[in-house]
Structure formats: C-alpha cells, structure tokens
Design an enzyme around this catalytic site. Structure first.
Site, PDB file in Angstrom:
ATOM      1  CG  HIS A  30      -2.231  -0.759   0.938  1.00  0.00           C
ATOM      2  ND1 HIS A  30      -3.279  -0.264   0.190  1.00  0.00           N
ATOM      3  CD2 HIS A  30      -2.595  -1.999   1.318  1.00  0.00           C
ATOM      4  CE1 HIS A  30      -4.245  -1.174   0.136  1.00  0.00           C
ATOM      5  NE2 HIS A  30      -3.848  -2.242   0.805  1.00  0.00           N
ATOM      6  CG  ASP A  32       1.532   0.430  -5.319  1.00  0.00           C
ATOM      7  OD1 ASP A  32       0.770   0.636  -4.348  1.00  0.00           O
ATOM      8  OD2 ASP A  32       1.171  -0.189  -6.338  1.00  0.00           O
ATOM      9  CB  SER A  63     -10.214 -16.793 -21.379  1.00  0.00           C
ATOM     10  OG  SER A  63      -9.855 -17.330 -20.116  1.00  0.00           O
ATOM     11  CG  LEU A 121      -1.488 -14.793  -6.230  1.00  0.00           C
ATOM     12  CD1 LEU A 121      -1.395 -16.301  -6.459  1.00  0.00           C
ATOM     13  CD2 LEU A 121      -0.412 -14.367  -5.230  1.00  0.00           C
ATOM     14  CB  SER A 122      -0.715  -9.292 -10.298  1.00  0.00           C
ATOM     15  OG  SER A 122      -0.941  -8.089 -10.953  1.00  0.00           O
ATOM     16  CB  SER A 123      -4.714 -13.182 -12.917  1.00  0.00           C
ATOM     17  OG  SER A 123      -5.914 -12.479 -12.681  1.00  0.00           O
ATOM     18  CG  ASP A 168       0.294  -5.418  -9.448  1.00  0.00           C
ATOM     19  OD1 ASP A 168       1.122  -5.414  -8.516  1.00  0.00           O
ATOM     20  OD2 ASP A 168      -0.940  -5.416  -9.274  1.00  0.00           O
ATOM     21  CE1 TYR A 218      -4.742  -0.323  -3.977  1.00  0.00           C
ATOM     22  CE2 TYR A 218      -5.883   1.380  -5.225  1.00  0.00           C
ATOM     23  CZ  TYR A 218      -4.738   0.663  -4.955  1.00  0.00           C
ATOM     24  OH  TYR A 218      -3.579   0.947  -5.642  1.00  0.00           O
TER      25      TYR A 218
HETATM   26  P1  ADP Z   1      -5.775 -10.068  -9.782  1.00  0.00           P
HETATM   27  O1  ADP Z   1      -5.015  -9.190 -10.721  1.00  0.00           O
HETATM   28  O2  ADP Z   1      -5.286  -9.942  -8.369  1.00  0.00           O
HETATM   29  O3  ADP Z   1      -5.826 -11.497 -10.203  1.00  0.00           O
HETATM   30  P2  ADP Z   1      -7.935  -8.461 -10.759  1.00  0.00           P
HETATM   31  O4  ADP Z   1      -9.346  -8.275 -10.357  1.00  0.00           O
HETATM   32  O5  ADP Z   1      -7.081  -7.254 -10.884  1.00  0.00           O
HETATM   33  O6  ADP Z   1      -7.266  -9.526  -9.752  1.00  0.00           O
HETATM   34  O7  ADP Z   1      -7.908  -9.205 -12.144  1.00  0.00           O
HETATM   35  C1  ADP Z   1      -8.659 -10.386 -12.339  1.00  0.00           C
HETATM   36  C2  ADP Z   1      -9.398 -10.299 -13.653  1.00  0.00           C
HETATM   37  O8  ADP Z   1      -8.451 -10.374 -14.741  1.00  0.00           O
HETATM   38  C3  ADP Z   1     -10.326 -11.464 -13.886  1.00  0.00           C
HETATM   39  O9  ADP Z   1     -11.559 -11.242 -13.260  1.00  0.00           O
HETATM   40  C4  ADP Z   1     -10.428 -11.451 -15.406  1.00  0.00           C
HETATM   41  O10 ADP Z   1     -11.314 -10.456 -15.855  1.00  0.00           O
HETATM   42  C5  ADP Z   1      -9.034 -11.034 -15.843  1.00  0.00           C
HETATM   43  N1  ADP Z   1      -8.181 -12.184 -16.201  1.00  0.00           N
HETATM   44  C6  ADP Z   1      -6.910 -12.382 -15.833  1.00  0.00           C
HETATM   45  N2  ADP Z   1      -6.403 -13.511 -16.371  1.00  0.00           N
HETATM   46  C7  ADP Z   1      -7.387 -14.055 -17.108  1.00  0.00           C
HETATM   47  C8  ADP Z   1      -7.491 -15.236 -17.915  1.00  0.00           C
HETATM   48  N3  ADP Z   1      -6.483 -16.087 -18.070  1.00  0.00           N
HETATM   49  N4  ADP Z   1      -8.671 -15.461 -18.521  1.00  0.00           N
HETATM   50  C9  ADP Z   1      -9.699 -14.619 -18.384  1.00  0.00           C
HETATM   51  N5  ADP Z   1      -9.656 -13.511 -17.636  1.00  0.00           N
HETATM   52  C10 ADP Z   1      -8.512 -13.198 -17.012  1.00  0.00           C
HETATM   53 MG    MG Z   2      -5.021  -7.028 -10.724  1.00  0.00          MG
END
Ligand code: ADP
Ligand code: MG
Length: 382
Positions: A30, A32, A63, A121-123, A168, A218
């Site tokens: 918190h 950054d 996806s 974990l920043s997907s 991230d 946040y």
């Molecule tokens: P975090 O970054 O912590 O995982 P976020 O809410 O910032 O959480 O991002 C998650 C969102 O990113 C998901 O709800 C989706 O919309 C998108 N996302 C990330 N990776 C994928 C994937 N492989 N397939 C589909 N959506 C994805």
């Molecule tokens: Mg994110």
C-alpha cells in the site's frame, strides 16, 4: 493447454507460444501510490497463450479459464462491459493503436492461466503484460521491458478504469529469476536484488475467500493518504508520504491531530523504512530479520492501515507457528498471504495452516510452493 485446444477453438494452427508469470510483493504494501519503494518478485504461476496470425483485421480472443470468446476489429476497439475479461487484452491493442503503432493484421489468441484469478497474485497484470509482449514480438514494435510495463499500466488505468500503481505491470514485465525488484514507484527507478534465501523458501497461502470490500477500501485509503499529504505539505517539502522519516512521526502526530490519518501516515513511513531494512537483510542473508520485518509489516497493515481482515490475520498467525515470518500480500482483506519458511517444513506449514484456518473460519486454505522466475517469454512453434 495444448495445440489441439487452439485448433478446436479457431480451426487453424497456432504460430507461437508465449507466457507471463504472476507476482507477489515481498514487502512495501500500500505504498506504491504513496511514492514508496516496493519489493515484488515474479512467481512460477503463469498465463500462457497460443497465438496465430490472421489475414484480416480481427482480434479473436479465447480464455480457457472463462471458456468465452470475444472478437473485435483491431481498428475499432472500445471498452464494452459485455466484453468482460477480454477488455484487459483488448486494452493493449487500443493503447498501442492510439500511440500510433502499426498493427497491420489481426491475431487469434488462446489464453490459459493457472494463476488464481482475482486473488491478489495479479492475473490482470499478467494477461496485460503478456498481450503487450505478444504484440511487441509479432509486430516488431521494439519496445523494451519498461515500455511494456508502461503500456500495460496505461491500459489498466485508461481502458479498464482502475487507478492502480505501477508495481504489478513493472515486475511482471521486468522480472529476473531469483531476484526481486527494488522499485521506486515515484521515479520508476529500479534495481534487482538477489534473493538468496539459503534453505528457506517463500510460499503463497490462499485464503480462498472471494474478494470483499477490496476496491472500495482501496479507494478510501488512497483518499485518506491524499488528504494527509495535502495537510503535511504545509509543513514539509515532500512529494509523497513516503518521503517522511520515522523520526518525523511525533511531530506529524501533533500536526495532524487526527488519530486515523496519523495511523495511515505511520504505516506508510514505517513500511518504507522496513523495505529498506529488508533489502539490507537480504544482502546479509539474515533470515531472522527478514521474518521479523514480514511480521511487522503485517501488524502495521492490521493495526495502522486496517486492510488485513480476519482471513489474512488467521492465516498469518497460524503460519508463524512454523514459518519465520508471514504477511498479507496485495491489496488485502482476502486474496493471499506469503510466508518465509524452511523449505523442508513447507508440508508442515501447509498442514498447520489448513487445520487452524478450517477450525477458526470454516474455510480451506491452500499453500502453494513457488519459484522466483523470469518475466514474459515466447517461441515460434516448429
Ligand atoms: P488479480 O489481478 O489480483 O488477479 P484483478 O481483479 O485485478 O485480480 O484481475 C482479475 C481479472 O483479470 C479477472 O476477473 C479477469 O477479468 C481477468 N483475467 C486475468 N487472467 C485471465 C485469464 N487467463 N482469462 C480470463 N480472464 C482473465
Ligand atoms: Mg489485478
């Protein structure tokens, strides 16, 4: 994900395979958005993509995680709520086009991720950086890793409307194996710090708790920090809260005369100090000090910044029975914690945390052993 999945989805063969990792922040939480230093590293969970070139102007995205497909014309991309997750990758094409990059043909992209989505974990930065990396390689845009981070950040901010910091996107684009990134979030300067943990490891522990309050709290914290900064700028020559020093705290307390705002500032100032001590402890291989700083960071996020919540508190308390240190990572309330633990004790940690978490809160936790890895990669399929 296999090549036949791509063929099933799009009816043609892919030309390339790419991947980008997830990340955890070791310490510096918190801050950054308060001009502080953060210390993230990339971890061995990945978004992968199979990619094929098209002969027209369409971007076709699938996806495996959501089992949905979205198609858009590369020259007519706009944010649409019904595009859902695909707004993340589409934003990259939009930002590149708006900066005048030449994207002469469309792509088919099949994504698959073993990163738990929306779990801290920043997907999101992973899929953004991955898509920017894919575009850079396939359209030969000659962007460096920092440019990729900036494009991804601009995309998440402007296209997806999330007012996030640069951490991230930067770590995922710039990551180097077995190092963490000492990142100045105000100046965007960086240095790699070797992560030599001897016979210890970092593990990720999932709360398996769907996100609660994260976005609203946040934004509330961002506003509180902005308010405190505005007040303190009358007395100090500073750009950010993290420019203040721990020795300033007694005076800050009387100047602010507001317990809540003071605690928010205290977290930022002490957390910045802990990041710098953490770097020194890494250089000295001082595992005990690293553990102590992780625990102190969590306590500060709990008592002063108030973003941990009972799920992360319970996990960290249980983890400390086996680990030398544990703290929440990411925005807080739910999501994931990290622990620093003797490598051979990971199974014991997993058992102890799972038992205590289940008994206290009735939920299953999950301990994930991870390696510290490089940023995005790709290769041409033979
Ligand atoms: P975090 O970054 O912590 O995982 P976020 O809410 O910032 O959480 O991002 C998650 C969102 O990113 C998901 O709800 C989706 O919309 C998108 N996302 C990330 N990776 C994928 C994937 N492989 N397939 C589909 N959506 C994805
Ligand atoms: Mg994110």
């Amino acid at each position: 994900m296999e090549i036949k999945d791509f063929i099933n989805a799009f009816g043609v063969e892919p030309n390339y395979i790419f991947s980008a990792p997830a990340r955890v922040n070791l310490i510096g939480e918190h801050i950054d958005y308060n001009g502080g230093h953060v210390l993230p590293c990339a971890i061995s969970l990945y978004t992968e993509a199979l990619v094929g070139k098209r002969n027209d102007e369409n971007i076709r995205l699938y996806s495996e995680n959501t089992k949905t497909e979205v198609i858009a014309n590369i020259n007519e991309i706009e944010y649409k709520p019904e595009q859902g997750w695909a707004n993340y990758p589409l934003g990259i094409f939009y930002i590149l086009r708006s900066k005048g990059y030449h994207l002469p043909f469309g792509l088919d992209i099949y994504y698959s991720s073993n990163i738990p989505l929306a779990s801290g974990l920043s997907s999101s930065a992973s899929i953004l950086d991955l898509t920017a990396y894919i575009c850079n390689e396939i359209y030969t845009l000659e962007l460096d890793r920092k440019d990729i981070a900036k494009i991804a950040l601009e995309s998440e901010r402007k296209f997806n409307g999330l007012n996030c910091g640069v951490m991230d996107q930067a770590i995922i684009a710039m990551a180097k194996k077995n190092t963490c990134l000492y990142l100045d979030t105000f100046r965007f300067h960086h240095r790699y710090i070797p992560l030599n943990l001897l016979d210890y490891s970092i593990v990720v522990i999932k709360t398996n708790k769907p996100r609660v309050l994260t976005e609203s709290k946040y934004n509330e914290r961002v506003e509180e920090c902005q308010k405190a900064l505005k007040l303190l700028k009358k007395y100090y020559i500073i750009n950010n809260l993290c420019d203040l020093k721990p020795k300033d705290l007694p005076r800050i307390k009387s100047l602010l005369n507001d317990d809540l705002l003071y605690r928010r500032v205290k977290h930022c100032v002490t957390e910045e100090d802990r990041v710098n001590k953490f770097v020194l402890a890494l250089e000295d291989n001082d595992i005990t000090e690293l553990g102590r700083l992780l625990n102190e960071s969590h306590e500060s996020l709990k008592k002063d910044y108030e973003v941990t919540g009972e799920y992360l508190d319970t996990i960290c308390e249980a983890a400390r029975k086996v680990a030398v240190g544990a703290r929440m990572t990411g925005a807080g309330f739910s999501g994931c914690a990290i622990a620093l633990v003797k490598t051979k004790k990971i199974p014991e940690l997993s058992r102890v945390v799972a038992k205590e978490y289940k008994e206290k809160l009735g939920l299953d936790s999950e301990t994930i052993a991870i390696n510290i890895v490089d940023g995005p990669k790709g290769e041409i399929l033979g």
